[in-house]
Scaffold this motif. Sequence first.
Motif, short mmCIF file in Angstrom:
data_model
loop_
_atom_site.label_atom_id
_atom_site.label_comp_id
_atom_site.label_asym_id
_atom_site.label_seq_id
_atom_site.Cartn_x
_atom_site.Cartn_y
_atom_site.Cartn_z
N ALA A 15 0.81 -1.28 0.04
CA ALA A 15 0.05 -0.12 0.03
C ALA A 15 0.80 1.15 -0.03
N ASP A 16 2.04 1.20 0.83
CA ASP A 16 2.60 2.41 0.84
C ASP A 16 3.56 2.51 -0.58
N LEU A 17 3.94 1.54 -0.95
CA LEU A 17 4.79 1.59 -2.29
C LEU A 17 3.79 1.91 -3.47
N ALA A 18 2.60 1.49 -3.65
CA ALA A 18 1.61 2.17 -4.52
C ALA A 18 1.18 3.61 -4.45
N GLU A 19 1.26 4.06 -2.99
CA GLU A 19 0.87 5.45 -2.87
C GLU A 19 2.20 6.44 -3.24
N ARG A 20 3.23 5.89 -2.90
CA ARG A 20 4.61 6.56 -3.61
C ARG A 20 4.80 6.67 -4.81
N LEU A 21 4.28 5.41 -5.78
CA LEU A 21 4.65 5.25 -7.06
C LEU A 21 3.61 6.27 -7.68
N LYS A 115 0.59 -3.87 -11.62
CA LYS A 115 1.98 -3.56 -12.27
C LYS A 115 2.04 -2.11 -12.57
N TRP A 116 3.22 -1.58 -12.42
CA TRP A 116 3.65 -0.22 -12.53
C TRP A 116 4.79 -0.02 -13.47
N ARG A 117 4.91 1.35 -14.24
CA ARG A 117 5.95 1.47 -14.90
C ARG A 117 6.47 2.75 -14.26
N TYR A 118 8.00 2.73 -14.01
CA TYR A 118 8.53 3.85 -13.38
C TYR A 118 9.98 3.67 -13.70
#
Length: 198
Positions: A15-21, A115-118
């Motif tokens: 959850a924290d990583l999704a928010e930061r991303l 899945k994210w792109r960064y």
Amino acid sequence: MALECELKYLEADLADLAERLGNAGAQTSGRYFEANTVFDRSDRSLKRDGILLRLREKRGEAVLTVKRPPENPEPSALKIFEEIETGVGDAAAMVEALETLGFSPAFRYEKVREKWRYMDCVICLDRLPFGDFVEIEGDEPKVLACASSLDLKASCTTKATYHELNIEYRVAKGLEPDENFVFAPWERAALLDELDKL
């Protein structure tokens, strides 16, 4: 054959990583449920040779994947496989075809993936029945830079597969050996209900 280069991070706060991303402007394709079946011959010769033959079903689509170690691997902090993937129009027909060729299901596993792109990397936030993990795909310098920017600890990395991590988890918890790692029916139903509301 394409190369898949990745590194997993343990002890993840998804959850924290999704928010930061999201705050960093990363792009996501959303969360979804995956059901995977790994096939092998009766003598498990694919596993012995380090080859993965997998049928993945997600969002009403199916993908057949073959992974194998590269023939001349260079030293790397990342896990590297040669990979072939193709879409499958009829998952049931593909299962029948694989079984006709002498392959049968070796084990099954499930996960919820976001899945994210960064930073020129693909970042997968994965919830499995035995824990939460982050998987970053890309070339080595970019993966390490991406992980650093997300404050992921270098001491919490692994090149192990989820199959290997499941076996380690079961040994550590004193559980009976089981290569499968699927959600309990009630937990799967709750996850699918949650995803349907997104």
